[in-house]
Design an enzyme around this catalytic site. Structure first.
Site, PDB file in Angstrom:
ATOM      1  N   GLY A 175       0.864  -1.179   0.000  1.00  0.00           N
ATOM      2  CA  GLY A 175       0.000   0.000   0.000  1.00  0.00           C
ATOM      3  C   GLY A 175       0.897   1.224   0.000  1.00  0.00           C
ATOM      4  O   GLY A 175       1.600   1.478   0.982  1.00  0.00           O
TER       5      GLY A 175
ATOM      6  N   VAL B  76      -0.626   6.370   4.256  1.00  0.00           N
ATOM      7  CA  VAL B  76       0.062   5.777   5.418  1.00  0.00           C
ATOM      8  C   VAL B  76       1.303   4.997   4.969  1.00  0.00           C
ATOM      9  O   VAL B  76       2.378   5.126   5.559  1.00  0.00           O
ATOM     10  CB  VAL B  76      -0.889   4.845   6.209  1.00  0.00           C
TER      11      VAL B  76
ATOM     12  N   ASP C 280      -2.850   5.658  19.119  1.00  0.00           N
ATOM     13  CA  ASP C 280      -3.841   6.154  20.080  1.00  0.00           C
ATOM     14  C   ASP C 280      -3.145   6.779  21.292  1.00  0.00           C
ATOM     15  O   ASP C 280      -3.537   7.840  21.781  1.00  0.00           O
ATOM     16  CB  ASP C 280      -4.759   5.006  20.537  1.00  0.00           C
TER      17      ASP C 280
ATOM     18  N   ARG D 161      -1.665  10.144  20.402  1.00  0.00           N
ATOM     19  CA  ARG D 161      -2.684  11.216  20.367  1.00  0.00           C
ATOM     20  C   ARG D 161      -2.972  11.707  21.786  1.00  0.00           C
ATOM     21  O   ARG D 161      -3.023  12.910  22.051  1.00  0.00           O
ATOM     22  CB  ARG D 161      -3.972  10.681  19.717  1.00  0.00           C
TER      23      ARG D 161
ATOM     24  N   HIS E 281      -9.050  -0.717  18.643  1.00  0.00           N
ATOM     25  CA  HIS E 281      -8.776   0.572  18.010  1.00  0.00           C
ATOM     26  C   HIS E 281     -10.113   1.183  17.637  1.00  0.00           C
ATOM     27  O   HIS E 281     -10.715   0.831  16.646  1.00  0.00           O
ATOM     28  CB  HIS E 281      -7.938   0.334  16.749  1.00  0.00           C
TER      29      HIS E 281
HETATM   30  N1  LIG Z   1      -4.237   1.292  12.369  1.00  0.00           N
HETATM   31  C1  LIG Z   1      -4.303   2.602  12.384  1.00  0.00           C
HETATM   32  O1  LIG Z   1      -4.098   3.227  13.411  1.00  0.00           O
HETATM   33  C2  LIG Z   1      -4.610   3.348  11.095  1.00  0.00           C
HETATM   34  C3  LIG Z   1      -4.384   4.722  10.983  1.00  0.00           C
HETATM   35  C4  LIG Z   1      -4.644   5.352   9.771  1.00  0.00           C
HETATM   36  C5  LIG Z   1      -5.138   4.620   8.685  1.00  0.00           C
HETATM   37  N2  LIG Z   1      -5.377   3.307   8.850  1.00  0.00           N
HETATM   38  C6  LIG Z   1      -5.876   2.480   7.738  1.00  0.00           C
HETATM   39  O2  LIG Z   1      -4.804   2.223   6.836  1.00  0.00           O
HETATM   40  C7  LIG Z   1      -5.321   1.972   5.544  1.00  0.00           C
HETATM   41  C8  LIG Z   1      -4.600   2.847   4.505  1.00  0.00           C
HETATM   42  O3  LIG Z   1      -4.914   4.207   4.706  1.00  0.00           O
HETATM   43  P1  LIG Z   1      -4.358   5.316   3.695  1.00  0.00           P
HETATM   44  O4  LIG Z   1      -4.763   6.619   4.248  1.00  0.00           O
HETATM   45  O5  LIG Z   1      -2.918   5.048   3.410  1.00  0.00           O
HETATM   46  O6  LIG Z   1      -5.226   4.994   2.386  1.00  0.00           O
HETATM   47  P2  LIG Z   1      -4.832   5.325   0.863  1.00  0.00           P
HETATM   48  O7  LIG Z   1      -6.083   5.196   0.072  1.00  0.00           O
HETATM   49  O8  LIG Z   1      -4.073   6.590   0.795  1.00  0.00           O
HETATM   50  O9  LIG Z   1      -3.832   4.135   0.466  1.00  0.00           O
HETATM   51  C9  LIG Z   1      -4.220   2.806   0.378  1.00  0.00           C
HETATM   52  C10 LIG Z   1      -3.450   2.188  -0.783  1.00  0.00           C
HETATM   53  O10 LIG Z   1      -3.711   0.786  -0.817  1.00  0.00           O
HETATM   54  C11 LIG Z   1      -3.641   0.406  -2.208  1.00  0.00           C
HETATM   55  N3  LIG Z   1      -4.249  -0.895  -2.395  1.00  0.00           N
HETATM   56  C12 LIG Z   1      -5.561  -1.236  -2.448  1.00  0.00           C
HETATM   57  N4  LIG Z   1      -5.698  -2.552  -2.679  1.00  0.00           N
HETATM   58  C13 LIG Z   1      -4.452  -3.070  -2.781  1.00  0.00           C
HETATM   59  C14 LIG Z   1      -3.930  -4.368  -2.979  1.00  0.00           C
HETATM   60  N5  LIG Z   1      -4.723  -5.416  -3.148  1.00  0.00           N
HETATM   61  N6  LIG Z   1      -2.593  -4.510  -3.012  1.00  0.00           N
HETATM   62  C15 LIG Z   1      -1.762  -3.476  -2.852  1.00  0.00           C
HETATM   63  N7  LIG Z   1      -2.199  -2.211  -2.640  1.00  0.00           N
HETATM   64  C16 LIG Z   1      -3.519  -2.014  -2.606  1.00  0.00           C
HETATM   65  C17 LIG Z   1      -4.381   1.544  -2.914  1.00  0.00           C
HETATM   66  O11 LIG Z   1      -4.094   1.559  -4.316  1.00  0.00           O
HETATM   67  C18 LIG Z   1      -3.845   2.748  -2.163  1.00  0.00           C
HETATM   68  O12 LIG Z   1      -2.709   3.321  -2.795  1.00  0.00           O
HETATM   69  C19 LIG Z   1      -6.836   2.244   5.638  1.00  0.00           C
HETATM   70  O13 LIG Z   1      -7.533   1.023   5.822  1.00  0.00           O
HETATM   71  C20 LIG Z   1      -6.946   3.105   6.873  1.00  0.00           C
HETATM   72  O14 LIG Z   1      -8.227   3.025   7.481  1.00  0.00           O
HETATM   73  C21 LIG Z   1      -5.115   2.659  10.020  1.00  0.00           C
END
Ligand SMILES: NC(=O)c1ccc[n+]([C@@H]2O[C@H](COP(=O)([O-])OP(=O)(O)OC[C@H]3O[C@@H](n4cnc5c(N)ncnc54)[C@H](O)[C@@H]3O)[C@@H](O)[C@H]2O)c1
Length: 312
Positions: free
Chosen positions: A7, A11, A148, A151, A175
């Protein structure tokens, strides 16, 4: 050391950037499903190396897991983020499919990797990755507690007008809004926080922390990335440098805290083998009740995932 980040969105790219400029790994491979996206982000981070002075190589690939082979740690951030009005649980069906297929590919090419899940809903995506990977629970974990807790520490630092460096704290549980605050374990330069702030103000900070992710979604139209990316990188660092840091991490509980088979954030020691030890705190009755609420909520979403998988 080789680290893969799946991804290359907000993030994932932030995590890769922190891993590179802090030279936490020799090589960071970014993977995304969107054609050229990870290649572009990795190239941009590499072109920052002569400015920020690091030599970690960053490489991007479109869905080519052969390039990730032999990774020591893999961070999974692929999946949809929240939009305003959505809960993390609303993401379950889309993100479970993504996390499960990504985990299969990761394990095929890096069977000895330690996996850190970031995708939401976090606790249940950790469950999905753990089940798919068939790895020991000490090697598949979720990142949420560091964020968390950060924050909470940031809000406290602001309220007390002190450095966030001096605030030590731990939050437990799922979470989301059912996270479990532990103010009696919060200190400011070693001083219990309850001696420095009125109860009402502390409670307001705890409430703001519980909905801290939602506050940012409302402001930006998508979820946060700087602190989440840095938090995931901090976990990678603890593992690759065998730091034995004490962090709240999401892991499958097998009897700890009287809970069996549910994935929740608890304090652990993080080192080269992943979760080296789960620390069991003596919770009071109120804290036990909050943890039980959190367990009940996460279990409901785990059951929802089981139903989705059974009907697939
Ligand atoms: N755990 C935490 O504390 C926390 C904090 C922030 C965000 N998140 C989660 O992290 C995830 C990513 O958030 P983001 O803001 O980076 O989103 P984003 O949309 O900016 O990035 C997600 C990326 O994943 C890619 N993707 C989708 N399917 C894929 C696959 N099968 N293989 C490879 N890549 C793939 C997309 O093309 C995209 O570039 C979300 O689910 C979000 O809710 C979790």
């Amino acid at each position: 050391m080789k680290v893969t980040v799946v991804g290359a969105g907000n993030v994932g790219a932030t995590c890769a950037d922190v891993l590179a400029y802090r030279e936490i790994a020799n090589e960071v491979v970014l993977v995304d499903i969107k054609e050229g996206f990870a290649e572009g982000k990795a190239l941009d981070i590499w072109q920052k190396a002569p400015i920020n002075l690091y030599d970690t190589r960053t490489v991007g690939v479109t869905n080519d897991y052969s390039r990730t082979a032999g990774s020591d740690v893999v961070v999974i951030t692929s999946g949809l983020p929240r939009k305003p009005g959505m809960s993390r649980d609303d993401l379950i069906s889309t993100n479970a499919g993504i996390v499960q297929s990504v985990t299969e590919n990761v394990v095929k090419h890096s069977p000895d990797a330690i996996i850190i899940v970031v995708s939401n809903p976090l606790d249940v995506m950790t469950y999905a990755a753990h089940m798919t990977s068939k790895l020991p629970r000490t090697r598949v974990m979720g990142m949420a507690g560091i964020l968390d807790t950060a924050r909470y520490r940031a809000f406290l630092a602001e309220a007390l007008n002190v450095s966030p460096k001096d605030i030590q704290a731990v939050l437990m549980g799922g979470h989301g809004d059912t996270m479990v605050p532990l103010p009696r374990y919060t200190t400011v330069g070693g001083i219990p926080v309850t001696e420095l702030i009125e109860e009402e103000k502390l409670n307001a900070i705890i409430e703001r922390t519980k909905t801290g992710g939602g506050e940012l979604v409302k402001l930006m139209g998508t979820s946060a990335w700087y602190a989440p990316g840095a938090a995931a990188a901090q976990m990678v660092e603890a593992i690759v440098r065998d730091q034995r840091r004490v962090f709240p991490v999401c892991v499958k509980l097998e009897g700890e805290y009287g809970i069996d088979g549910v994935y929740l954030g608890v304090p652990v020691i993080l080192g080269k083998n992943g979760i080296e030890k789960i620390i069991e705190l003596q919770l009071n009755e109120e804290e036990k009740q909050l943890l039980e609420n959190s367990r009940g909520h996460v279990k409901e979403v785990m059951d929802a995932l089981d139903k989705i998988n059974a009907s697939a």
